[in-house]
Structures are given as structure tokens and as C-alpha cells.
Scaffold this motif. Structure first.
Motif, short mmCIF file in Angstrom:
data_model
loop_
_atom_site.label_atom_id
_atom_site.label_comp_id
_atom_site.label_asym_id
_atom_site.label_seq_id
_atom_site.Cartn_x
_atom_site.Cartn_y
_atom_site.Cartn_z
N PHE A 143 19.31 -19.58 -16.05
CA PHE A 143 18.64 -20.76 -15.50
C PHE A 143 18.17 -21.73 -16.59
O PHE A 143 17.45 -22.68 -16.27
N VAL A 144 18.56 -21.51 -17.87
CA VAL A 144 18.27 -22.53 -18.87
C VAL A 144 19.10 -23.79 -18.56
O VAL A 144 18.62 -24.91 -18.68
N PHE A 145 20.34 -23.58 -18.14
CA PHE A 145 21.20 -24.69 -17.71
C PHE A 145 21.29 -24.66 -16.19
O PHE A 145 21.60 -23.62 -15.60
N LYS A 146 21.04 -25.81 -15.59
CA LYS A 146 20.97 -25.89 -14.14
C LYS A 146 21.87 -27.03 -13.66
O LYS A 146 21.78 -28.16 -14.15
N PRO A 147 22.81 -26.77 -12.73
CA PRO A 147 23.69 -27.85 -12.24
C PRO A 147 22.89 -28.95 -11.58
O PRO A 147 21.93 -28.71 -10.84
N ASP A 148 23.32 -30.21 -11.87
CA ASP A 148 22.62 -31.36 -11.29
C ASP A 148 23.31 -31.92 -10.05
O ASP A 148 22.86 -32.93 -9.48
N GLY A 149 24.41 -31.31 -9.61
CA GLY A 149 25.11 -31.78 -8.42
C GLY A 149 26.09 -32.91 -8.66
O GLY A 149 26.77 -33.36 -7.73
N LEU A 150 26.15 -33.42 -9.90
CA LEU A 150 27.06 -34.52 -10.23
C LEU A 150 28.03 -34.11 -11.33
O LEU A 150 28.39 -34.91 -12.20
N ASP A 164 12.17 -19.93 -12.59
CA ASP A 164 13.27 -19.96 -11.64
C ASP A 164 13.85 -18.58 -11.43
O ASP A 164 14.24 -18.21 -10.30
N TYR A 165 13.93 -17.79 -12.48
CA TYR A 165 14.45 -16.44 -12.36
C TYR A 165 13.55 -15.58 -11.47
O TYR A 165 14.04 -14.83 -10.60
#
Length: 844
Positions: A143-150, A164-165
């Protein structure tokens, strides 16, 4: 960091690489083969004596095809992976995009090459093994890198990632545990132990995977959580394609799962595999009915100067992806015998593969000929999704799988031609982005070593101790021996004075530093206030943009649902159109059958009419024969009567007075002139006043008489008096006919076919040896079957005026000569027929 980092993007590479195409021949056992491997780059395809259509081939020569590398029947999965896919994994870790897809007919070994089996893994599981073997020591926290949807990623701190974990773990504990789909033979899997050596230790890596399928030209997410107990998606929603800020195509709102180990990757992969659409066909027991796309994305970000945490700047994050595509096999309906849904699936598969071939051909034409034709990427979801690889940068490789069986010869030829042509397409060589941050290389390794050393010493001393302040050297060993030792006191006073001055200097420096620090602190506070205000403004704008985004997302979801409904309606309409077309074809076939039946009936009717006509002709001919026979009998009877009358007249002639000898002799001469015409009884005749004969014989002989054979009042006569001839008509001996219609020429058939006209009379006059002779050809008008009329002559009457003063014998002329003089050749012919036949039929 006191200064913002500096980054330098590498210039876009102008160098290109061709699409690398590899060929793999499937092993067969106990069957005839039409493909032979000549060397590591060439195969020979021999034309079979009889192809799969049952036609004998006259071309017995083989065709050679050349590829980057040819794998024969004995090659292993390991050899294929090391030669084809291992360089793609190296490029993936270094920041390069890659595309690998398998292509071929159904049953040629595409899925086995891509997936393999647990104990003999294919390209995809070996890629995952090598990837995690290489980055296992430099993986970032989850969860250090999180998709932004774009199609991008946000970077979080370790604290936010930990929150988040924990949130995910709490959600998992609250949810009902669902059975994780996995392969039963996963424990028997033999992993690949290879690894990539060149991995940047000053960066942290995270791996994200997605699994989609392109089914009936629609994209479906195989990792969507809306599945039932049997792991089948309930009412799946198709996904749409979008273009990100870097002009790369991606599947919008697709599920991307972050994985941290090979085991998690395989669990996700088999989860999607169990949801993939498969079916049984005649060519393959488990045939893919869709194109499967498994995408691995590696996210990489540099560490800070201390080497213990990832930098939070989003624009320095590097994203690379490797797409592994298992294309559905092209197939022919006459071999698979598909129908219904399977036939529709095969049609969509063949259409997408045909679009792929069209795009490749136009790409090659644009690159070789310098043209700029529009490439139809949007005609298929398959080509539209991978448009970025051909218009942008990336490594593209293809594995062509062929089945050497003779039955697959025709399909294999088309596949090999397309594959060989694809090698001429050039793709821009990828050049990954490099950043110049000014950090010391190896900082992460140094930080790990420092932590290890601190842990071994058992203290918490920080390696950064800061500045050490000192008033001078240590006190000297002063010892007072006597009370008046002034030298020692003076030396001590000087030492203390020096320390005092040092202290004052340090105090002054400290005061200046405090003042400077205070000023800097005030400035930083002011800057902090400004930054807070700016942050508040940005947050307000961000919140507004989020609201707008949520509205747009809701509209997008609504429009996607509408689009899906419209697509389903279009599909239904297409099915209705196909049904109506089939019905129309059936109606046309029925109409054609009816037309053929009518043609047959028409032919039969014509034959029947022809037979009826022939029968009618035979009947008419028979009736004509009967009528002829009847008229012959009548004519015989008339001839007999005429003979008797002649005898009576001859007897009466002997008894008449002498003054009547001339008239009697003329009458007898009239009979003897035409013995073959038969005898006609005497008739009453009249001498016209304007006749030249009458003028010569004026006296008691000049009187008007009526012909004894004048017709009675029954029916109407057609009085035919031609105008041609040496003498005018109406001179002597004219019949007195009350009901008649006079004509000079028979040019209109209506004159004969008039139902009121039943008798016919042809009148002719001629000068025979100086004597005027009138002939009347009489007959009956009989209607014919064709709608016309015919004249049957039954009587000829000859009237002749003899001058009593003329002693010269008359020149005998035949009836035909007189008719020729009066009416021409045709009249002579008619007269000949009428007189000789005594009743023969004469048709006008």
C-alpha cells in the motif's frame, strides 16, 4: 530536502526494432506431418497430396518460412522462456514496456506455451518466478503505491501504508471467508530459479497484476469481486478503454491487485483462469472462446537521501508493464461444426484476428512505402488496447504455434504468411526515464549496514552527532607548593582569562545563531502560514474537483450501463436481422420453387396445348375429308342430273322452231365449249341498253331478262366485281341480287367473316371472239377455326350473247384464258380451282 530535486528525462529514442516472431512446432504422434524444421530459423511446409477440402494438389514443392527462432517438437518450456520472455522480464524491471502474444489455429498449443501445467510451467508462471526472485530484497511495503484510477499511482508514507494495511485486515476479518480459487496441483509446481542481476538497490518496487478477457469484442474483468460461490461472475459489466495523460491505452476501472510473492500471483492468476470462458469443440477439448490478457505492472520509486523511505513525489514514479496475451484460435465452421453461441463466438474471434492482420499490413505499408494511411485500431478491442505499443515505444514479440497435421495445412499456411509478414514492422526502441536526484548511490545498503552495526553495539547512537562545542584544552595539572608562588597563580589566571574570552566568543556566537535561528524560524513560520493557506485553497479546489469527479464517475457509470444496454440491444437486433435474413432467404427459396413449378406447369400446358392442337388439326382434316367425300357424291349426283337435263334439252332442241336455231346453237356451243366444266342449266339474262351488242341487234330481241340462277332472298351475298379487264361490267347479262354487298377487291377479311354474309359471287366479263361472255362463280362462305373465313365454290354459270348476223365461227377459249383477261393470273387460278373441282375449297 532543502532544494527541489532535479530530473532529466532521456530523449525519445529514434532507433527502432522489428517485431520478433518465433515459431513453435507442436509434437504429433502417429500422424502425417506437413511441416519440417530445417534449422534454428527456417521451416519447410510441404503441400499434402490431398488437402483438408478433399482436393488433390498438383504443387508438390514445399514453401520455406524464416523466423527469429524456430522451436522444434523436442524443445522444452524452459528453452522457450529463456529465449523469448527472459529479456522482457529484464526490460520490465528496468522500466521498459513489453508485449508478448501467442498466435495460431485452435489446438496448436498456444495456451500450453503461455500457461503450461504446474509441474511444467509456461512463459507466464516463469515470468512471475523470475520477477519476484529479482526484486524480493527491494520490495516496498504494501500500500505504499496506490492506484489513482487514471493508469497512474500515488505514493504514501509508511504510516499511511500501515493504516491501509490494518484497514484491509479488519475488513477481511469481518467478511465471511470465501474459498480462494487455486489450482489443486500448485504444490507440485516446479519454480524457475533464474533472476535478473541488474536491479537498482536505491529504489523500491511493487508489483500489480490485472486479468481481463476480450469476449465477443467486449472487455470483462476476470478479477472482479462480484462473483458467486462457483467463482463465476454474475451479470458481468463490460469495461471501456481510455487514454491516460501519456497517451497510453488502459482498461478503465479494472481491478489491479498488488501482490508480494509468487504464491499470491498464482492465486490471482488461477482465480481469473477459472472464470475464463472455455468450451469443448471438435478441434480442442478446452478451447478458449476469448482473448486472455494478463498484465504485470511494476512500479518503481527512488529512496530519500537516508535510504530508508520512498520519496513522496508522484512525478518521479516509474511504471512499466508486460502484457501476456493468449489469443483465441482462428477456426473454420466447416471443421468445428459450431452453431448458435459457439458460432457467434467463432465469428467475433475471426473478426478480431482479421482486424489485427489488417492493422499489421497497413503498419508495414506505411513504414515501407512512406504512406500515412489510417490504421483501424478502433475496429476491435484487441487492437485498440495495444495501440500504444505500435504507435509508441515497447518491445513486441510473437510466438506462432503451428500444428504439423495435414488437416491443419490450409490454416497453418495463412498463419505462417501473416507471421512472416509481421517481422517487417518496426517498433520504436524503449528508452526508460532516468532521474538525477543528486543522491549518493548505495545509500540504502549503507543505511542497512548502519542499522546492523547499531543493533550489534546495543546502543541508540545516531550516526549524525552534529557539532561539538569546547572552551579549549583541558586544565593543566596546577599544584600550589607555596602561598607566594606568583608564577603559578599568573599562569592559572591567564588560562582562566583565555577560557573566559573563549566563553564570551562562544556566547556571542550562540547569541548570533539564536538570533539567526529565530529569524529563520519566524520566516519559516510565515512561510508555513502561507503554505497552510495555499494548502487550504488547494484542498478546497481538490474537494471541488473530487465532487466533480464523483459526479462524472456517476455519470460515467450510468453511461456505461446505458452503453452496455445499447450493446445488448444491438446484439439482439443483429440476431433479429440475421433471423429475418434467414427467413427472407427461405421465402426467396420458396418463391424460386414456385417459379420453377410454374415453369414446369407452363411447359406441361404448352405440351398439352400442342397435343390438343394436333388432335384438333387431325379432327379438322378428318372432317374435311368427310365433307369432300360428301361434296363429291353431290357433284356426281349433279353431273348425273346435268346429263339427264342435257339429253332433255337436246331432244327439245330438235323440236324448236327454226328462228331459235341461233340461240339454241349458241347455248349448245356454250355447253360444248367447256365440256370439262360441266353443264349449267339455262338462266334468264338481261341485255343492258348500253351494250354494243345490243345496239347492233336492236329490235324484238332487245329485252331485259333475269338470270334463272339469281339467288333468292335467303342471306346476304358478297358481290365481287373486279375493275380490271378489257370490258367494263354491267354491260350484258347481269344477275339481279337484292341483298348484296359489292366489292371490287378482297383486301379486308371482315368482308368474308361478316356473319350476315353467307354467299359469294365472282362476276367476270370477257370478249370471246367478238362475243360478250359473262361468268358467275358462286360459292358458300364458311367460317374457319382460326377466326377467318373460306369460300367453297359449288357452281359456275356462263352467259353468252351470240350475234345472229355473224357467220364466222367463234374462237374457242378456255375458261382460264377468259379469267386471266378479266381478273389476272390470280383470277385464272381461282377459276381453274373452281371449275375443275366443282366444289373444291378455296381459302381467301
Amino acid at each position: 530536502m532543502s532544494k527541489p530535486f532535479q530530473k532529466s528525462l532521456a530523449r525519445r529514442s529514434s532507433e527502432t526494432d522489428p517485431v520478433e516472431v518465433f515459431c513453435r512446432v507442436k509434437p504429433i504422434f502417429g500422424e502425417l506431418s506437413c511441416i519440417k524444421v530445417l534449422d534454428s530459423k527456417t521451416i519447410l511446409v510441404t503441400t499434402p497430396e490431398v488437402n483438408n477440402r478433399g482436393l488433390s494438389s498438383s504443387n508438390s514443392r514445399g514453401i520455406q518460412y524464416t523466423f527469429e527462432h524456430v522451436f522444434d517438437e523436442k524443445c522444452s518450456q524452459k528453452e522457450v522462456f529463456d529465449r523469448v520472455a527472459f529479456p522482457l522480464v529484464e526490460g520490465l524491471i528496468s522500466g521498459k514496456n513489453g508485449l508478448l502474444f501467442t498466435y495460431g489455429v485452435s489446438g496448436s498449443g498456444k495456451t500450453f506455451t503461455m500457461n503450461g501445467v504446474p509441474e511444467n510451467g509456461g512463459i507466464l508462471p516463469r515470468c512471475l518466478d523470475v520477477l519476484f526472485n529479482s526484486i524480493s530484497s527491494v520490495q516496498a511495503r504494501k500500500f505504499v503505491f496506490k492506484p489513482d484510477g487514471l493508469n497512474g499511482f500515488d505514493v504514501q508514507s509508511n504510516v499511511d501504508a500501515m493504516l491501509d494495511y490494518q484497514k484491509e485486515m479488519r475488513q477481511r476479518t469481518r467478511k465471511t471467508p470465501r474459498k480462494v480459487p487455486s489450482n489443486e496441483n500448485l504444490a507440485a509446481r516446479i519454480p524457475d530459479v533464474n533472476k535478473v542481476g541488474d536491479v537498482d538497490d536505491d529504489c523500491l518496487y511493487s508489483v500489480f497484476v490485472s486479468h481481463v478477457e476480450i469476449y465477443n469484442n467486449l472487455i470483462y474483468d476476470l478479477l472482479d469481486d462480484c462473483a458467486g460461490d462457483d467463482n463465476r461472475i454474475r451479470n458481468p459489466q463490460s469495461k471501456i478503454l481510455r487514454e491516460d495523460a501519456s497517451h497510453n491505452m488502459f482498461v478503465h476501472s479494472v481491478t489491479e491487485v498488488e501482490i508480494t510473492s509468487t504464491e499470491e500471483a498464482f492465486e490471482v492468476f488461477y482465480k481469473g483462469q477459472k472464470r475464463k470462458r472455455m468450451a469443448h469443440t471438435l478441434l480442442n477439448a478446452e478451447s478458449s472462446r476469448s482473448h486472455s490478457v494478463f498484465t504485470v505492472r511494476v512500479v518503481r520509486a527512488p529512496l530519500n537521501s537516508s535510504g530508508d523511505e520512498v520519496l513522496q513525489e508522484k512525478n518521479i514514479v516509474s511504471i512499466s508493464q508486460l502484457s501476456m496475451v493468449d489469443l483465441a484460435g482462428s477456426e473454420r465452421t466447416n471443421r468445428t461444426k459450431n452453431s448458435g453461441q459457439r458460432l457467434r463466438e467463432a465469428g467475433n474471434i475471426n473478426n478480431s484476428l482479421m482486424t489485427l492482420r489488417t492493422c499489421f499490413e497497413l503498419l508495414r505499408e506505411n513504414q515501407t512505402s512512406g504512406t500515412s494511411k489510417v490504421i483501424p485500431y478502433r475496429q476491435s478491442r484487441l487492437t485498440h488496447l495495444f495501440k500504444s505499443y505500435f504507435d509508441g515505444e515497447g518491445q513486441v514479440k510473437m510466438i506462432v504455434c503451428v500444428n504439423p497435421k495435414v488437416a491443419d495445412y490450409d490454416e497453418s499456411i495463412h498463419v505462417l504468411k501473416f507471421a512472416e509478414m509481421s517481422q517487417e514492422i518496426q517498433v520504436v526502441r524503449p528508452n526508460p526515464v532516468r532521474y538525477e536526484l543528486g543522491f549518493t548511490p548505495g545509500r540504502r545498503r549503507a543505511n542497512i549496514n548502519a542499522r546492523d552495526e547499531n543493533g550489534n553495539c546495543g546502543n541508540d547512537i545516531s550516526p549524525d552527532l552534529g557539532i561539538v562545542y569546547s572552551l579549549g584544552p583541558e586544565y593543566p595539572p596546577y599544584q600550589l607548593q607555596r602561598h607566594d608562588d606568583s608564577d603559578m597563580l599568573k599562569s592559572l589566571s591567564n588560562f582562566l582569562q583565555m577560557r573566559l574570552e573563549k566563553k564570551k566568543a562562544l556566547s556571542k556566537e550562540l547569541t548570533n545563531k539564536e538570533l539567526s535561528f529565530r529569524n529563520r524560524l519566524i520566516k519559516m513560520e510565515n512561510d508555513n502560514v502561507l503554505v497552510k493557506q495555499e494548502v487550504a485553497t488547494i484542498k478546497a479546489a481538490l474537494e471541488s474537483e473530487r465532487r466533480k469527479k464523483s459526479i462524472i464517475d456517476s455519470k460515467l457509470v450510468h453511461l456505461e450501463s446505458l452503453n452496455t444496454n445499447l450493446e445488448w440491444k444491438v446484439m439482439e437486433k443483429n440476431e433479429e436481422i440475421s433471423t429475418l435474413k434467414n427467413a427472407l432467404e427461405e421465402v426467396k427459396a420458396g418463391l424460386n420453387m414456385k417459379v420453377l413449378e410454374k415453369e414446369k406447369e407452363k411447359q406441361l400446358y404448352k405440351q398439352k396445348m400442342l397435343s390438343d392442337k394436333q388432335r384438333a388439326h387431325r379432327e379438322i382434316y378428318q372432317k374435311q375429308k368427310e365433307i369432300k367425300a360428301e361434296y363429291k357424291n353431290k357433284m356426281k349426283m349433279k353431273d348425273e342430273k346435268l346429263r339427264l337435263v342435257k339429253e332433255i334439252v337436246a331432244n327439245e332442241t330438235l323440236a324448236t322452231p327454226l328462228q331459235h336455231d341461233s340461240s339454241s346453237s349458241s347455248l349448245e356451243n356454250s355447253v360444248h365449249d367447256n365440256p370439262r366444266k360441266g353443264f349449267v342449266p339455262p338462266v334468264s339474262w338481261a341485255l343492258a341498253s348500253d351494250s354494243p351488242v345490243a345496239s347492233e341487234n336492236a329490235g324484238p330481241m332487245t329485252r331485259h331478262r333475269r338470270s334463272l340462277s339469281a339467288p333468292n332472298a335467303d342471306g346476304m351475298w358478297l358481290d365481287h366485281r373486279p375493275v380490271t379487264g378489257p370490258l367494263p361490267l354491267n354491260t350484258v347479262l347481269q344477275p339481279n341480287i337484292k341483298k348484296r354487298k359489292s366489292v371490287t377487291q378482297l383486301t379486308n377479311v371482315k368482308d368474308l367473316s361478316n356473319p350476315k354474309t353467307s354467299k359469294y359471287c365472282l362476276t367476270t366479263e370477257a370478249d370471246v371472239g367478238g362475243e360478250v361472255e359473262t361468268r358467275l362463280y358462286k360459292g358458300d362462305i364458311i367460317a374457319t377455326n382460326g377466326g377467318g373465313a373460306q369460300v367453297v365454290f359449288n357452281e359456275v354459270e356462263t352467259l353468252r350473247q351470240v350475234s345472229p348476223t355473224k357467220t364466222t365461227p367463234l374462237k374457242r377459249r378456255s375458261d382460264e384464258d377468259i379469267a386471266f383477261l378479266v381478273g389476272g393470273p390470280r383470277a385464272a387460278d381461282r377459276c381453274k380451282y373452281a371449275v375443275e373441282g366443282h366444289g373444291k375449297r378455296f381459302r381467301r
